[in-house]
Scaffold this motif. Structure first.
Motif, short mmCIF file in Angstrom:
data_model
loop_
_atom_site.label_atom_id
_atom_site.label_comp_id
_atom_site.label_asym_id
_atom_site.label_seq_id
_atom_site.Cartn_x
_atom_site.Cartn_y
_atom_site.Cartn_z
N ALA A 122 8.39 0.38 4.39
CA ALA A 122 8.81 1.65 4.38
C ALA A 122 8.22 2.63 5.15
CB ALA A 122 8.34 1.88 2.72
N PHE A 123 7.26 2.22 5.93
CA PHE A 123 6.62 3.42 6.60
C PHE A 123 7.10 3.70 7.91
CE2 PHE A 123 2.35 1.38 4.75
CZ PHE A 123 2.25 2.51 3.86
N GLY A 179 13.99 -0.46 2.06
CA GLY A 179 12.88 0.15 2.91
C GLY A 179 12.84 1.57 2.75
N VAL A 180 13.98 2.16 2.65
CA VAL A 180 14.01 3.67 2.79
C VAL A 180 13.48 4.17 1.41
CG1 VAL A 180 15.67 5.67 2.84
CG2 VAL A 180 15.94 3.93 4.48
N MET A 181 13.83 3.46 0.35
CA MET A 181 13.69 4.07 -1.16
C MET A 181 12.13 3.24 -1.38
SD MET A 181 17.06 3.76 -2.95
CE MET A 181 16.31 4.55 -4.28
N VAL A 211 0.83 -1.36 0.20
CA VAL A 211 0.18 0.03 -0.07
C VAL A 211 0.85 1.16 0.10
CG1 VAL A 211 -0.35 -0.06 2.37
CG2 VAL A 211 -2.16 1.00 1.05
N SER A 212 2.23 1.07 0.19
CA SER A 212 2.92 2.22 0.18
C SER A 212 3.27 2.66 -1.15
CB SER A 212 4.61 1.99 0.88
OG SER A 212 5.02 0.75 0.27
N THR A 213 2.74 1.86 -2.15
CA THR A 213 3.18 2.33 -3.57
C THR A 213 1.62 2.94 -4.18
OG1 THR A 213 2.77 0.22 -4.40
CG2 THR A 213 5.03 0.67 -3.84
N VAL A 214 0.74 2.69 -3.22
CA VAL A 214 -0.59 3.20 -3.99
C VAL A 214 -1.05 4.65 -3.76
CG1 VAL A 214 -2.97 2.47 -3.72
CG2 VAL A 214 -1.27 0.78 -3.52
N GLY A 215 -1.51 5.52 -4.82
CA GLY A 215 -1.91 6.72 -4.65
C GLY A 215 -3.01 6.65 -3.78
N PRO A 216 -3.35 7.94 -3.38
CA PRO A 216 -4.42 8.43 -2.55
C PRO A 216 -5.83 7.75 -3.16
CG PRO A 216 -3.38 10.35 -2.97
CD PRO A 216 -2.62 9.31 -3.59
N GLN A 258 23.67 1.50 -7.04
CA GLN A 258 22.65 0.90 -8.03
C GLN A 258 21.08 1.27 -7.86
OE1 GLN A 258 23.42 -3.25 -7.88
NE2 GLN A 258 25.45 -3.16 -9.15
N MET A 259 20.67 1.33 -6.56
CA MET A 259 19.51 1.50 -6.11
C MET A 259 19.36 2.94 -6.29
SD MET A 259 17.71 -1.23 -5.13
CE MET A 259 16.49 -0.93 -3.88
N THR A 260 20.10 3.94 -6.00
CA THR A 260 19.82 5.34 -6.21
C THR A 260 19.82 5.72 -7.61
OG1 THR A 260 22.20 5.64 -5.33
CG2 THR A 260 20.37 5.82 -3.84
N SER A 261 20.80 5.26 -8.31
CA SER A 261 20.93 5.76 -9.71
C SER A 261 19.65 5.01 -10.56
CB SER A 261 22.20 5.11 -10.25
OG SER A 261 22.13 3.90 -10.45
#
Lengths: 316, 316
Positions: free
Chosen positions: B173-174, B281-283, B142-147, B308-311
């Motif tokens: 991520a929460f 988690g942070v990302m 649900v952390s990737t679902v828009g409102p 790799q993750m940040t790029s």
């Protein structure tokens, strides 16, 4: 959460040193120093300030003393951009052994004390302030202090000149509800002062309790790289900086130091979430029994440890 | 925190099985079953409900299917006092393969779905309810679902007969502020329904977020022994029971199972706090990249993983 008053104090060398008697080589300490600087961390707590007569250098490493020569060797030719803090334990430092600030690269002295030592802590902190240092008093083990005694202690601290007072969860016993109640009490009883938080991770709540502290108005935040610290360890600096979202912070240099310097120590020392530390946290006990268990060959005999702790508690 | 409506669901075998393809032997599963029962835990999630045609028994262990014979072998001659739950993935279970409740020792079927699968999830859950089971729908990631999409999904769930809806932090991520906001939204949009929480520990917040959920009025709480679960793992059951203070709970049997059955697995599988999981988690990323890193010989090359993750994120 971005609030300009927030300062992060990384205590990796000081609190992590409790696990290895401060036997870090210069390469380790310099890497931590450079990584924290590059990450934009505000303070590096590099060790304890102790008199050379209080401990033997045969037993403990240089960061139990934080002698000026040792500090200068870490800085080398670099321009020092991060502030250095040290922790002073009452009775382990002779007031006369503390250099005037202008002769030292140290910036802050943090005086750790139990509630019955508050008067001595104020005297030592005032002495350091008079010598030119920033100062804090870190009141330890507050989870074992009754409400009357705590309020009296806070009132004494309120009358002092010490500008920053720390709420310390020495035993990793607090839930966020405790943090909220105590943060409110500290802020009320210590008008005009800045409050800090130092949390332990026995119940995996050090980071969460630090977040709760921020929400409650606490502004000085202790953390350590990868949570390295005594027993269950501390709030991880890399998590805290990720949460804070202050553009002055950069997590990447911390990841690099963790890879190069902390992971090798993680192979040798057990800090983090282990059942003996968890039991100590739940029972609000000093970690010494859990540390003794973890250092013995009964490290995995956790049911026996649980039974000993609970039967000792019921025997009171 | 003691509230009679609170139920604890231990998911050790189900979520921990994601780390070893459910290759637990009967001794392990029976010890977990007996330990959870003795501890007073309300539900044991023993695995996934899948059709035998969906997976090969050469690849996955019995707890990917939860066939009746396997379940009965675990119960043996004991009187079953704990409820069994299973998780059903849409598309992995043929509706006709689900036995009527009166022919099964299972008590609850939890349907896991992404937001675009809500209609299918409701259909499957209604089917299970009609067959006599307790049911939940666990809305993942649900952390990737828009409102807007989330509110529409919750409105669909509100109209269903499914009595329990789970807030799932799939990516760890929460922060507690997210939990508070979402718990409020779920409770408002799902009148009359019970809300559950399933948290992951990427940022060491699974237990803290579960506590926040309890404070917000969430009553079904997922946890696993020693936090054993996919990637960073879950809220540890032993911490949760210690916090809840409900006299029906006893932590000691959990410590014993951890000693005898979980610690040996901990030697073989890496779940818990590791930097790749923390970065995920942070990302707010699916743990698959972190798991691939952790399973490779580059497990400790965390700076490379971070880059790799940040790029990849900045390339979107």
């Amino acid at each position: 959460m971005f609030r300009p008053e927030i300062k992060v104090i990384d205590c990796t060398v000081r609190d992590g040193g409790l696990m290895n008697k401060w036997q870090f080589d210069d390469k380790f300490v310099r890497a931590v120093y450079q990584g924290l600087t590059a990450a934009g961390v505000d303070y590096m707590e590099i060790g304890y300030l102790s008199s050379e007569s209080a401990f033997s250098r045969d037993e403990v490493g240089p960061w139990k003393f934080c002698a000026e020569d040792d500090l200068l060797r870490i800085i080398g030719d670099s321009e020092k951009k991060i502030k250095f803090s040290v922790m002073a334990d009452i009775g382990r430092i002779d007031h006369h052994d503390i250099l005037p600030k202008k002769e030292s690269v140290l910036d802050m002295v943090r005086v750790a004390c139990y509630v019955h030592q508050i008067d001595k802590a104020i005297a030592l902190a005032h002495h350091c302030e008079d010598k030119g240092y920033e100062t804090t008093i870190n009141l330890m083990a507050v989870s074992t202090v009754g409400p009357r005694e705590l309020e009296e202690g806070l009132d004494d601290l309120a009358k002092s000149r010490v500008p920053i007072i720390y709420l310390v969860d020495s035993f990793g016993a607090f839930y966020q509800e405790d943090i909220e109640l105590l943060a409110k009490k500290y802020l009320e009883r210590l008008p005009g002062k800045t409050i800090g938080i130092h949390a332990h991770n026995n119940q995996q709540l050090a980071f969460a309790n630090t977040i709760s502290s921020v929400i409650c108005g606490i502004n000085y935040l202790d953390a350590t790289l990868y949570g390295m610290g005594r027993g269950a360890g501390n709030c991880p600096t890399e998590l805290l900086l990720s949460f804070l979202k202050n553009p002055k912070f950069d997590v990447r240099p911390l990841i690099k130091v963790i890879e190069e310097e902390i992971l090798p120590w993680r192979e040798k020392i057990d800090w983090g979430y282990f059942i003996p530390y968890m039991v100590g946290g739940v029972m609000n006990q000093h970690p010494r029994a859990a540390m003794a268990c973890m250092e013995s060959d009964k490290k995995n005999q956790i049911t026996e440890f649980y039974d000993q702790m609970t039967s000792a508690a019921s025997g009171i």
